[in-house]
Design a protein around this motif. Structure first.
Motif, PDB file in Angstrom:
ATOM      1  N   PRO A 145      62.445 156.096  -3.889  1.00  0.00           N
ATOM      2  CA  PRO A 145      61.903 156.874  -2.763  1.00  0.00           C
ATOM      3  C   PRO A 145      60.415 156.658  -2.543  1.00  0.00           C
ATOM      4  CG  PRO A 145      62.290 158.276  -4.673  1.00  0.00           C
ATOM      5  CD  PRO A 145      62.893 156.939  -4.993  1.00  0.00           C
ATOM      6  N   LEU A 146      59.748 155.989  -3.488  1.00  0.00           N
ATOM      7  CA  LEU A 146      58.324 155.736  -3.324  1.00  0.00           C
ATOM      8  C   LEU A 146      58.042 154.545  -2.413  1.00  0.00           C
ATOM      9  CD1 LEU A 146      57.017 156.336  -6.960  1.00  0.00           C
ATOM     10  CD2 LEU A 146      57.023 157.915  -5.020  1.00  0.00           C
ATOM     11  N   ASP A 171      57.612 152.669   0.845  1.00  0.00           N
ATOM     12  CA  ASP A 171      57.108 153.175   2.119  1.00  0.00           C
ATOM     13  C   ASP A 171      58.148 152.995   3.223  1.00  0.00           C
ATOM     14  OD1 ASP A 171      55.653 153.971   4.299  1.00  0.00           O
ATOM     15  OD2 ASP A 171      53.958 152.633   3.930  1.00  0.00           O
ATOM     16  N   ILE A 172      58.539 154.097   3.864  1.00  0.00           N
ATOM     17  CA  ILE A 172      59.514 153.986   4.947  1.00  0.00           C
ATOM     18  C   ILE A 172      58.907 153.356   6.193  1.00  0.00           C
ATOM     19  CG2 ILE A 172      60.869 155.947   4.118  1.00  0.00           C
ATOM     20  CD1 ILE A 172      59.676 157.589   6.421  1.00  0.00           C
ATOM     21  N   GLU A 173      57.585 153.213   6.213  1.00  0.00           N
ATOM     22  CA  GLU A 173      56.942 152.521   7.323  1.00  0.00           C
ATOM     23  C   GLU A 173      56.888 151.018   7.093  1.00  0.00           C
ATOM     24  OE1 GLU A 173      55.916 153.962  10.234  1.00  0.00           O
ATOM     25  OE2 GLU A 173      57.011 155.641   9.363  1.00  0.00           O
ATOM     26  N   ASP A 174      57.291 150.576   5.905  1.00  0.00           N
ATOM     27  CA  ASP A 174      57.286 149.151   5.603  1.00  0.00           C
ATOM     28  C   ASP A 174      58.346 148.440   6.425  1.00  0.00           C
ATOM     29  OD1 ASP A 174      56.180 147.273   3.229  1.00  0.00           O
ATOM     30  OD2 ASP A 174      58.237 146.714   3.720  1.00  0.00           O
ATOM     31  N   VAL A 175      58.064 147.180   6.791  1.00  0.00           N
ATOM     32  CA  VAL A 175      59.006 146.417   7.612  1.00  0.00           C
ATOM     33  C   VAL A 175      60.364 146.287   6.930  1.00  0.00           C
ATOM     34  CG1 VAL A 175      58.242 144.175   6.712  1.00  0.00           C
ATOM     35  CG2 VAL A 175      59.300 144.304   8.980  1.00  0.00           C
ATOM     36  N   THR A 176      60.389 146.289   5.597  1.00  0.00           N
ATOM     37  CA  THR A 176      61.656 146.125   4.888  1.00  0.00           C
ATOM     38  C   THR A 176      62.573 147.332   5.061  1.00  0.00           C
ATOM     39  OG1 THR A 176      60.671 146.996   2.840  1.00  0.00           O
ATOM     40  CG2 THR A 176      60.647 144.601   3.164  1.00  0.00           C
ATOM     41  N   TYR A 177      62.027 148.472   5.499  1.00  0.00           N
ATOM     42  CA  TYR A 177      62.857 149.665   5.674  1.00  0.00           C
ATOM     43  C   TYR A 177      63.819 149.499   6.848  1.00  0.00           C
ATOM     44  CZ  TYR A 177      64.128 154.614   5.968  1.00  0.00           C
ATOM     45  OH  TYR A 177      64.826 155.808   5.990  1.00  0.00           O
ATOM     46  N   ALA A 222      67.919 147.685   1.787  1.00  0.00           N
ATOM     47  CA  ALA A 222      68.434 149.048   1.952  1.00  0.00           C
ATOM     48  C   ALA A 222      68.704 149.673   0.588  1.00  0.00           C
ATOM     49  CB  ALA A 222      69.698 149.027   2.798  1.00  0.00           C
ATOM     50  N   ASN A 223      69.261 148.897  -0.319  1.00  0.00           N
ATOM     51  CA  ASN A 223      69.542 149.377  -1.664  1.00  0.00           C
ATOM     52  C   ASN A 223      68.254 149.689  -2.416  1.00  0.00           C
ATOM     53  OD1 ASN A 223      71.447 149.862  -3.894  1.00  0.00           O
ATOM     54  ND2 ASN A 223      70.527 148.033  -4.809  1.00  0.00           N
ATOM     55  N   ALA A 224      67.248 148.813  -2.240  1.00  0.00           N
ATOM     56  CA  ALA A 224      65.965 149.040  -2.907  1.00  0.00           C
ATOM     57  C   ALA A 224      65.310 150.325  -2.434  1.00  0.00           C
ATOM     58  CB  ALA A 224      65.039 147.840  -2.656  1.00  0.00           C
TER      59      ALA A 224
END
Length: 207
Positions: free
Chosen positions: A133-134, A136-142, A126-128
């Motif tokens: 902002p680059l 990817d919000i579609e990445d599983v880590t999001y 979450a911190n990363a």
């Protein structure tokens, strides 16, 4: 598909038994089972795990889950399991593969959201994302906290098998994610992951 899983689980069982034999002189923690045994001592699969290295075992799986057990878990998690994972559960409600990167495939009643027990890792991602902002919000880590964790944490490294709560693979299932400190890899289906695990360890035994 059940015939395919029956055959694959026989091969997976052989991998697990071979790993036990290779590690017969090692302490049980080196097979990656100790955290699961200590964390869920009353679970039937943990009782089986506690016998590894102490008794001669021939089968490392369990009786299949019922459709109701699967449905109850899906309702609890707010997530529909991938089809190939449901097929696995119907054949065996959890499985031990000691000494591999999937030491314990959890029984369905213990499947959980990754954030339930791994708040520190979730906060790190979450911190990363907040700082970059680059990413990817579609990445599983999001949405790491909402990923579905289907393996127990082994004792000496932090490999987890997760289902991506956001994205589907080209085969129509949620991505199956192998997550570790070094990053993660994805398989298009849970079936693909187990087939890869079996083939990679079978190849290592031949070397």
């Amino acid at each position: 598909m059940s015939a395919l899983w029956k055959e694959l689980l026989v091969e997976l069982n052989a991998v697990g038994l071979a790993c036990i034999e290779r590690g017969r002189d090692d302490a049980i923690e080196y097979l990656g089972l100790e955290p699961f045994i200590n964390g869920f001592p009353d679970a039937p699969l943990a009782v089986l795990a506690s016998k590894v290295g102490r008794e001669e075992l021939t089968w490392l799986g369990q009786k299949g889950a019922t459709p109701q057990q699967i449905a109850d878990a899906e309702e609890r998690l707010g997530f529909r399991f991938p089809d190939t994972y449901r097929e696995f559960l119907l054949e065996s409600n959890g499985f031990l593969v000691p000494g591999t990167y999937c030491c314990v495939l959890l029984p369905v009643e213990l499947v959980r959201k990754f954030g339930d027990d791994n708040a520190q890792i979730v906060a790190m991602w979450a911190n990363a994302h907040a700082k970059d902002p680059l990413l990817d919000i579609e990445d599983v880590t999001y949405r790491m906290g909402d990923a579905i964790q289907v393996t127990a944490e082994p004792s000496d490294y932090d490999w987890f098998v997760l289902f991506d709560p956001i994205n589907a693979s080209p085969k129509g299932e949620p991505w199956t994610v192998m997550y570790s400190r070094q990053g993660y890899d994805c398989e298009e289906t849970f079936l693909d992951l187990i087939q890869e695990l079996v083939s990679s360890y079978q190849a290592s035994f031949r070397r």
